[in-house]
Design an enzyme around this catalytic site. Sequence first.
Site, short mmCIF file in Angstrom:
data_model
loop_
_atom_site.label_atom_id
_atom_site.label_comp_id
_atom_site.label_asym_id
_atom_site.label_seq_id
_atom_site.Cartn_x
_atom_site.Cartn_y
_atom_site.Cartn_z
CG PHE A 137 -1.99 1.04 1.15
CD1 PHE A 137 -3.04 0.91 0.26
CD2 PHE A 137 -1.95 2.16 1.96
CE1 PHE A 137 -4.04 1.88 0.17
CE2 PHE A 137 -2.93 3.13 1.88
CZ PHE A 137 -3.98 2.99 0.99
CE LYS A 242 -8.44 -0.82 4.33
NZ LYS A 242 -7.81 0.28 5.09
NE ARG A 390 -9.92 -2.76 -2.82
CZ ARG A 390 -9.34 -2.09 -1.82
NH1 ARG A 390 -8.15 -2.44 -1.38
NH2 ARG A 390 -9.94 -1.06 -1.27
#
Length: 431
Positions: A137, A242, A390
Amino acid sequence: MTTTHSLDLVTRDACVAADAADPLASFRSRFILPEGVIYLDGNSLGPRPVGALERAQQVIAAEWGEGLIRSWNTAGWFELPGRLGDKLAKLIGGRDGETVVTDTTSLNLFKALASAIRIQQVDQPGRRVIVTERDNFPTDIYIAEGITDFLNSVAEETGIRYEVRLIDAELTLDAALDGSTAVLALSHVNYRTGAMWDMAEVTAQAHAVGALAIWDLAHSAGAAAVNLNGADADYAVGCTYKYLNGGPGSPAFIWVNARHQERFWQPLAGWWSHAKPFDMADAYAPAGNINRFLCGTQPVTSLAMVETGLDIMLDADFTAVRVKSLQLTDLFISLVEQRCASHPLELITPRDHAARGSHVSFRHPEGYAVMSALIARGVIGDYREPEVLRFGVTPLYLGYADVWDAVEILRDILDTSAWDTSEFKTRNAVT
């Protein structure tokens, strides 16, 4: 390829039957999800848990509104980072006293890197390389580059140079790790592809050359099996918004193996990391526990909402969560490859269960427009460069029929070229 968790779901009726028999089905009612939406972006932002609004109202109306400053003591605000850290630790293979919920993933990664580098400066001073992954990332790479740039600037006259070494298709992990490596910093699950490292194996590989291992758990905590102590990891960081459903931009976490906690204090040594912050001492004395990895005053309302999501995760059988994650991702891959076979979709997520996190990614030449069209039809995933669709698979509120329906809508959008409009090709600021 591991297939022990696969189901034979070849019709929508079979998917509906699987949902009816699902031991995790009741958890769906513990999340607020809009009608007509199939939410496949929990790997970017989890939905609102039932109780989060009420918990925020309690903090604002009662604890802040009536308790005022007294609530730091009477409502337990002061202890929140460590108390939540101990809860979260149960999901990542940590022990009590090894985790705090605080700050952002980027800041916590900086703290972990700085602490690990200081340990190596004392124990093995010739090691000045941070190894990470080119496909990591981006913020993880930026933070590693930033800390090496800072170290090099303050030591310019000495000739000591730190560097970031990026592993990729040309430079393997085996080749990158050597006697110059101070720290290996990797994302456990790749944010783009969903590929997952074997944490225990890679940590042992780093230790074998004398390096310390830092893991970013942003795409694995709450979705994939994590056992930090079992892997003998050194540090870990991650976010709570998340799979842990803490809310937009909710505080992150840092885990530090007990053997490292009192070696050095981290450089963002704010007053909350002091051994006795309210002594207001002139000289800094670090806390003798994980609290030394705190920094400044904590965001109480955000922290309080994190607990709502954590409590739901702790109620779930995580073995069942992982089994269902693999079944759902297997189903998604199989259906896309069967029903969308005539379209230029390229799977970039590993098929092997042991190497897969909890999201599925396909490349398509018009990936952004296709995802925009999906979102307009109520199937919410996200887009990542280059060309990547995604889809986050979160077992506590997604079912097998959801996957079937999402793929059917994807097939229709591709078959009809519904994505091919200026509306869907115009980029938003956030993708």
